[in-house]
Scaffold this active site. Structure first.
Site: not given
Length: 273
Positions: A36, A33
């Site tokens: 993230c 991600c």
């Protein structure tokens, strides 16, 4: 320790139990991600800067899909704050640092919060003088601090100082708990010598009957107090509005439930209309 990795086996102890002691912020993330990788370092740096006032727990959603489902994670990164064993706030996405800091500040206790918590602990331990000093110290810096204000007001009511309790409560945010204590304080302020007030009320004069009813309320005789108060409302004399207010306060103190309150709510409505 400011940052930990958490999985399904350690979540209860590391997050739920720990959040009883200090706030825990859970970062649901994944290695693949991109956002993230932007948010994660920011959270880790802020956790280090705050030196343990809160804990950052990182959960890899690929390895802990059950936790992700349990807390309704539909996109990542998702950040969930826990206090007292339950989730209290959350956001999704890589927010700017200023917004992340504001999110953290909304759940992390301030120095005044911790001082008020110390006062509550002193009160629970029976150290009334220390508790009152601490509550007053907090309120001197922030008169609207809810925990300190409620704590001090409760102590004042315990020693029948309704006027100061009302002064303290008037500066607090208008929560249901504050309204409940205010109602109790207004009723307590109507206390007095019941026998003398009963004799005076026999004259039938509205002010004397009102004073007697308020004293009955303060003394815990709700049924007789409400009977007098609803009669005063129905008579529509000068005391009617004060009697109505006292009835509403009694309903609040009694919890707005139960057959007695229900009966006198109906009678109050009939008296008014």
């Amino acid at each position: 320790m400011n940052v930990i990795e958490v999985d399904e086996s350690s979540f209860h102890t590391a997050v739920l139990a720990e959040s009883e002691r200090r706030p825990v912020i859970v970062d649901f993330w994944a290695e693949w991600c991109g956002p993230c990788k932007v948010l994660g370092p920011t959270l880790e740096r802020l956790a280090a800067e705050d030196e343990g006032t809160w804990l950052l727990a990182k959960v890899d959603v690929d390895r802990n899909q059950g936790l992700a489902r349990q807390f309704g994670v539909q996109g990542i990164p998702t950040v969930v704050a826990f206090q007292d064993g339950r989730p209290v706030n959350q956001f999704t996405g890589a927010l700017p640092e200023a917004q992340v800091r504001a999110f953290i500040d909304s759940i992390v206790p301030t120095e005044l919060d911790m001082e008020a918590a110390s006062a509550e602990a002193a009160l629970d331990a029976g150290n009334l003088e220390l508790a009152e000093d601490c509550f007053r110290s907090v309120l001197a810096k922030d008169p609207s601090h809810a925990v300190a204000g409620m704590g001090l007001a409760g102590m004042l009511l315990d020693r029948d100082d309704a006027p100061e309790a009302l002064e303290v409560l008037a500066r607090l945010p208008r929560s249901e708990d504050v309204k409940h204590l205010e109602a109790a304080a207004r009723l307590l302020s109507g206390g007095g010598d019941l026998e003398a007030l009963a004799v005076a009320a026999e004259s039938g004069a509205g002010p004397d009957r009102l004073a007697y009813a308020k004293a009955l309320s303060a003394g815990g005789d709700a049924a007789e107090a409400m009977e007098i108060l609803v009669e005063l409302v129905a008579e529509r004399e000068d005391e009617a509005e004060d009697a109505r207010t006292a009835l509403i306060d009694l309903f609040e103190v009694l919890g707005n439930e139960g057959p007695l309150v229900a009966t006198y709510r109906r009678r109050l409505a009939s008296a008014l209309f």
